[in-house]
Design an enzyme around this catalytic site. Structure first.
Site, mmCIF file in Angstrom:
data_model
loop_
_atom_site.group_PDB
_atom_site.id
_atom_site.type_symbol
_atom_site.label_atom_id
_atom_site.label_comp_id
_atom_site.label_asym_id
_atom_site.label_seq_id
_atom_site.Cartn_x
_atom_site.Cartn_y
_atom_site.Cartn_z
ATOM 1 N N ARG A 124 65.077 29.254 95.190
ATOM 2 C CA ARG A 124 64.456 28.107 94.478
ATOM 3 C C ARG A 124 63.191 27.390 95.416
ATOM 4 O O ARG A 124 62.475 26.487 95.028
ATOM 5 C CB ARG A 124 65.325 26.758 94.153
ATOM 6 C CG ARG A 124 66.307 27.388 93.263
ATOM 7 C CD ARG A 124 67.477 26.468 92.812
ATOM 8 N NE ARG A 124 67.195 25.403 92.412
ATOM 9 C CZ ARG A 124 66.795 24.982 91.138
ATOM 10 N NH1 ARG A 124 67.028 25.879 90.301
ATOM 11 N NH2 ARG A 124 66.761 23.705 90.682
ATOM 12 N N CYS A 157 65.140 21.900 95.203
ATOM 13 C CA CYS A 157 66.456 21.448 95.601
ATOM 14 C C CYS A 157 67.671 22.427 94.877
ATOM 15 O O CYS A 157 67.682 22.528 93.698
ATOM 16 C CB CYS A 157 66.486 20.169 95.467
ATOM 17 S SG CYS A 157 65.324 19.047 96.086
ATOM 18 N N TRP A 183 64.044 20.313 99.140
ATOM 19 C CA TRP A 183 62.364 20.646 98.988
ATOM 20 C C TRP A 183 62.015 19.012 98.970
ATOM 21 O O TRP A 183 62.327 18.319 97.822
ATOM 22 C CB TRP A 183 62.015 21.273 97.649
ATOM 23 C CG TRP A 183 60.679 21.802 97.545
ATOM 24 C CD1 TRP A 183 60.124 22.851 97.827
ATOM 25 C CD2 TRP A 183 59.441 21.004 97.175
ATOM 26 N NE1 TRP A 183 58.715 22.767 97.746
ATOM 27 C CE2 TRP A 183 58.342 21.591 97.057
ATOM 28 C CE3 TRP A 183 59.488 19.698 96.289
ATOM 29 C CZ2 TRP A 183 57.183 21.353 96.798
ATOM 30 C CZ3 TRP A 183 58.148 19.207 95.780
ATOM 31 C CH2 TRP A 183 57.173 20.229 96.031
ATOM 32 N N LYS A 227 48.088 34.416 92.823
ATOM 33 C CA LYS A 227 49.087 34.926 93.681
ATOM 34 C C LYS A 227 48.395 35.128 95.099
ATOM 35 O O LYS A 227 49.289 35.127 96.106
ATOM 36 C CB LYS A 227 49.061 36.622 93.202
ATOM 37 C CG LYS A 227 49.955 36.661 91.965
ATOM 38 C CD LYS A 227 51.534 36.586 92.480
ATOM 39 C CE LYS A 227 52.460 36.291 91.259
ATOM 40 N NZ LYS A 227 52.166 34.893 90.783
ATOM 41 N N LYS A 235 60.501 27.542 93.617
ATOM 42 C CA LYS A 235 60.584 28.528 92.448
ATOM 43 C C LYS A 235 60.605 27.876 91.015
ATOM 44 O O LYS A 235 60.091 27.848 90.059
ATOM 45 C CB LYS A 235 61.639 29.650 92.577
ATOM 46 C CG LYS A 235 61.863 30.233 91.325
ATOM 47 C CD LYS A 235 61.541 31.919 91.854
ATOM 48 C CE LYS A 235 61.283 32.708 90.699
ATOM 49 N NZ LYS A 235 60.047 32.936 90.336
ATOM 50 N N GLU A 249 45.101 34.795 87.571
ATOM 51 C CA GLU A 249 46.592 35.125 88.062
ATOM 52 C C GLU A 249 46.492 35.799 89.597
ATOM 53 O O GLU A 249 47.129 35.403 90.396
ATOM 54 C CB GLU A 249 47.463 36.075 87.232
ATOM 55 C CG GLU A 249 48.811 36.557 87.643
ATOM 56 C CD GLU A 249 49.634 35.539 88.170
ATOM 57 O OE1 GLU A 249 49.618 34.350 88.015
ATOM 58 O OE2 GLU A 249 50.812 36.031 88.594
ATOM 59 N N GLU A 259 48.951 31.743 96.917
ATOM 60 C CA GLU A 259 50.304 31.497 97.036
ATOM 61 C C GLU A 259 50.842 32.176 98.375
ATOM 62 O O GLU A 259 51.612 31.723 98.979
ATOM 63 C CB GLU A 259 51.001 31.801 95.801
ATOM 64 C CG GLU A 259 51.024 30.922 94.827
ATOM 65 C CD GLU A 259 51.803 31.277 93.430
ATOM 66 O OE1 GLU A 259 52.661 30.600 93.109
ATOM 67 O OE2 GLU A 259 51.675 32.493 93.301
ATOM 68 N N HIS A 275 26.826 29.995 87.283
ATOM 69 C CA HIS A 275 26.668 28.463 87.089
ATOM 70 C C HIS A 275 27.336 27.831 88.145
ATOM 71 O O HIS A 275 27.604 26.737 88.176
ATOM 72 C CB HIS A 275 27.429 28.433 85.807
ATOM 73 C CG HIS A 275 26.833 28.547 84.409
ATOM 74 N ND1 HIS A 275 25.587 28.507 84.096
ATOM 75 C CD2 HIS A 275 26.982 29.748 83.727
ATOM 76 C CE1 HIS A 275 25.196 29.032 82.904
ATOM 77 N NE2 HIS A 275 26.284 29.732 82.716
ATOM 78 N N ASN A 318 69.062 16.430 93.479
ATOM 79 C CA ASN A 318 67.728 16.993 93.249
ATOM 80 C C ASN A 318 67.098 16.492 91.984
ATOM 81 O O ASN A 318 67.554 15.733 90.958
ATOM 82 C CB ASN A 318 68.164 18.543 92.329
ATOM 83 C CG ASN A 318 66.862 19.197 91.797
ATOM 84 O OD1 ASN A 318 65.719 18.991 92.340
ATOM 85 N ND2 ASN A 318 67.391 20.432 91.016
ATOM 86 N N GLY A 319 65.696 16.186 92.309
ATOM 87 C CA GLY A 319 65.093 15.304 91.248
ATOM 88 C C GLY A 319 64.270 14.049 91.908
ATOM 89 O O GLY A 319 64.193 14.077 93.257
HETATM 90 C C1 G6P Z 1 56.510 27.668 90.204
HETATM 91 C C2 G6P Z 1 56.324 29.164 90.837
HETATM 92 C C3 G6P Z 1 55.648 29.901 89.809
HETATM 93 C C4 G6P Z 1 55.766 29.581 88.428
HETATM 94 C C5 G6P Z 1 55.879 28.216 88.194
HETATM 95 C C6 G6P Z 1 56.472 27.616 86.595
HETATM 96 O O1 G6P Z 1 55.125 27.270 90.699
HETATM 97 O O2 G6P Z 1 56.326 29.333 91.902
HETATM 98 O O3 G6P Z 1 55.926 31.144 90.019
HETATM 99 O O4 G6P Z 1 54.972 30.323 87.397
HETATM 100 O O5 G6P Z 1 56.635 27.280 88.813
HETATM 101 O O6 G6P Z 1 57.745 28.060 86.379
HETATM 102 P P1 G6P Z 1 58.686 28.513 85.161
HETATM 103 O O7 G6P Z 1 59.898 28.663 85.705
HETATM 104 O O8 G6P Z 1 58.458 27.297 84.442
HETATM 105 O O9 G6P Z 1 58.045 29.684 84.747
#
Ligand code: G6P
Length: 607
Positions: free
Chosen positions: A27, A2, A74, A483, A602, A479, A486, A502, A98-99
């Site tokens: 965001r 948000c 969101w 990626k 974000k 990672e 996502e 395993h 927001n929250g």
């Molecule tokens: C969200 C984003 C990720 C990020 C994570 C942690 O899930 O999509 O890309 O790694 O938050 O965010 P921060 O701002 O704490 O690095």
């Protein structure tokens, strides 16, 4: 997650509200809306989906007014729909939030018992109804907000617009960020300085439990009934709408910025003349630190995983890492003299913030690696090590991650030096390896077409993809898988190469590509064995390795990419760029929403 904006202006505010919302799009959100006062009455326009839908709505039904609030939502409580989109309003007040209001059900039951009718499925509506109830009991907006703060539980940022009151906007924060912008006879309030940048560079940041009254001539901030002062700071952010340059997506632009931002971050933490790392003065002596605890979420957590290898190897320190959302509820005992390192691009991720608070309660020295200097995590920390990544707009973190790794490696080297576990020659060698990185990342980016080819030919049609790596390449495999899922919505998992036998090896067939992250390091032979185990079962291998590795295994892989040769200690940074490119081009081939993948946000400000 948000985004919030409020403007108490002199001219029509709706276009400005929408402009600010565009700056908050990064965001992540699934509906949007604005509200203004028209002849003293609250008027709203809201729309499900992206801001273009709201803009189309505003073309058909323009919204005049010189005071207003706006929101990108969101969804948490109630699905994304126009009905649940903010601003949430009664005839007396409109709210953007927001929250999460954690005690919303309890409050809702009380308000329903009073005979109030709810229109949405949101937790936010209890705030609107609670304020309305107070206003109907003859309280002023100030009294109503002050009172409401005492009844709301959870983490939130709120802005309220009151019918009949062209002269005030009010805001409140607990947990989620909220900044006040000072204009010339105009006032602003929004989620962050980025949203306020087109209007003003004079910004003050609210603290937890602050509530604020904005009038055209300034802001009054309260904690409970006490007035408090929050300093006005100069924000250096540009008011121009951030562009993608020549790139199709912010993510691609940010991937390409990595040589520059890695260079900028190195500049802050490394002296090239003496080939030694330099950290800011710290209230801690690494040689006396009993244990390092690292915590973060998402991609930032993988930065902790890589850093664990570095701290253990270079500084011979015990390191514990855990995802922030689990760490804080496990309530682990943390030893006296310990350091807790929180890693976060935004510095606002609620789980990471709360994990750091837990570490504070355990008397740890709090160190954070963040990209936003005024963020909540930065402000809570004893020491802030800033990444120099610049604003990151793509939801999936790229340049923030690689710069986090630079900072963490510099910290591990400094710790090794202080503890006498790293010789001067070793430090120089490592510094040189770091200095070489921007050039090697550039070379990797010059090979983009190779990554595009593999993405299109091997990954885009897959339903499942596995990534494997060993040692510090294991987090890179994780990672890479994160990626890919996502961005492209392809199911992907990362495994430590040795774990394949395993369980995951049961998945191997000719439909499951396996990406092998394999720089030639001390344990290359081990990942080579895991590679052979997959090959023996007819697996489709995608090899990411250097010259020697490709010479040894390349002919046996379905496809391979030669990553530039680099010192193994910094290989995780370079190989990360490789897996970013694979994910980006796979998503591009699939046509997904790369900068704002579905359901993701974000800055994750709810638990
Ligand atoms: C969200 C984003 C990720 C990020 C994570 C942690 O899930 O999509 O890309 O790694 O938050 O965010 P921060 O701002 O704490 O690095």
């Amino acid at each position: 997650m948000c985004g919030i904006i409020g403007i108490l202006g002199k001219a029509p505010v709706t276009p400005l509200l929408v402009e600010a919302l565009k700056r908050l799009e990064y965001r992540g959100y699934d509906s949007a809306g604005v509200a203004t006062l028209v002849n003293g009455h609250i008027e709203r326009r809201r729309a499900e989906g992206k801001l273009v839908n709201l803009e189309a709505r505003l073309v058909k039904e323009p919204l005049p007014g010189i005071i207003g609030i706006g929101h990108t939502r969101w969804a948490t409580h109630g699905k994304p729909s126009e009905r649940n989109a903010h601003p949430i309003a009664t005839d007396r007040v409109a709210i953007v939030h927001n929250g999460i209001i954690e005690n919303f059900q309890e409050l809702k039951d009380e308000l329903l018992a009073e005979g109030r009718r709810f229109e949405s499925d949101t937790d936010t509506e209890v705030v609107a109804q609670l304020l309305t109830s107070y206003l109907e009991h003859q309280m002023s907006p100030e009294e109503a907000m002050g009172n409401a703060m005492g009844h709301l539980r959870g983490a939130f940022a709120l802005v309220a617009l009151f019918s009949g009151r062209h002269d005030i906007l009010m805001g409140a924060r607990r947990g989620s960020s909220l900044a006040v912008g000072y204009g010339d006879g105009e006032m602003y309030i929004g989620t962050d300085a980025l949203a306020l940048a087109p209007f003003t560079s004079r910004v003050s940041y609210l603290e937890d439990d602050d509530w604020v009254v904005l009038k055209t001539d300034g802001a009054t901030v309260y904690q409970g009934t006490q007035k408090v002062k929050r300093p006005i700071k100069k924000s250096g952010l540009s008011g121009a709408l951030m562009g993608k340059g020549n790139h199709q997506h912010f993510m691609l632009k940010e991937i390409h910025e990595q040589p520059a931002v890695i260079g900028d971050t190195l500049h802050s933490y490394l002296d090239p003349a003496t080939r030694s790392v330099r950290l800011p003065a710290m209230p801690l002596d690494w040689s006396k630190v009993s244990r390092v605890t690292m915590t973060a979420c998402g991609t930032a957590f993988y930065a902790c995983m890589v850093a664990k290898y570095w701290f253990e190897k270079l500084a011979r320190m015990p390191v514990e890492i855990e995802v922030a959302s689990e760490f804080r509820y496990r309530e682990p005992p943390l030893p006296e003299g310990g350091v807790c390192i929180a890693v976060s691009q935004s510095g606002e991720t609620i789980d990471t913030l709360e994990a750091l608070r837990y570490a504070q309660s355990q008397k740890q020295t709090l160190l954070s690696v963040v990209n936003v200097p005024e963020s909540a995590i930065a402000r809570l920390s004893h020491v802030v090590l800033l990444t120099q990544a610049g604003p990151e707009i793509g939801v999936a973190s790229t340049k923030a991650f690689t710069t986090q790794l630079i900072v963490l490696l510099a910290a591990a080297i400094a710790a090794g030096r202080a503890r006498g576990t790293l010789s001067r020659e070793e430090e120089e060698r490592l510094a040189l390896a770091m200095i070489e990185l921007p050039a090697r990342v550039n070379e990797t980016l010059n090979m983009e077409e190779d990554y595009r080819r593999i993405a299109e030919n091997t990954l885009a049609a897959a339903r499942d993809v596995l990534y494997i790596g060993r040692g510090s390449s294991f987090p890179v495999a994780l990672e890479g898988a994160l990626k890919l899922k996502e961005l492209s919505y392809i199911h992907a998992e990362g495994y430590a190469g040795g774990e394949m036998k395993h369980g995951p090896i049961a998945l191997i067939d000719d439909a499951v590509p396996v990406v092998v992250v394999a720089p030639t390091d001390a344990i290359f032979d081990k990942i080579a064995s895991n590679f052979e185990q997959v090959r023996a079962r007819g697996g489709r291998l995608v090899l990411l390795s250097d010259k020697a590795g490709v010479a040894r295994l390349g002919a046996k892989a379905e496809t391979s990419i030669m990553v530039p040769d680099i010192d193994p200690i910094v290989a995780p940074i370079l190989y990360t760029v490789a897996v970013q490119l694979l994910a980006y081009y796979t998503a591009l081939a699939k046509g997904t929403d790369i900068d704002q993948p579905r359901n993701l946000a974000k800055s994750v400000t709810v638990e």
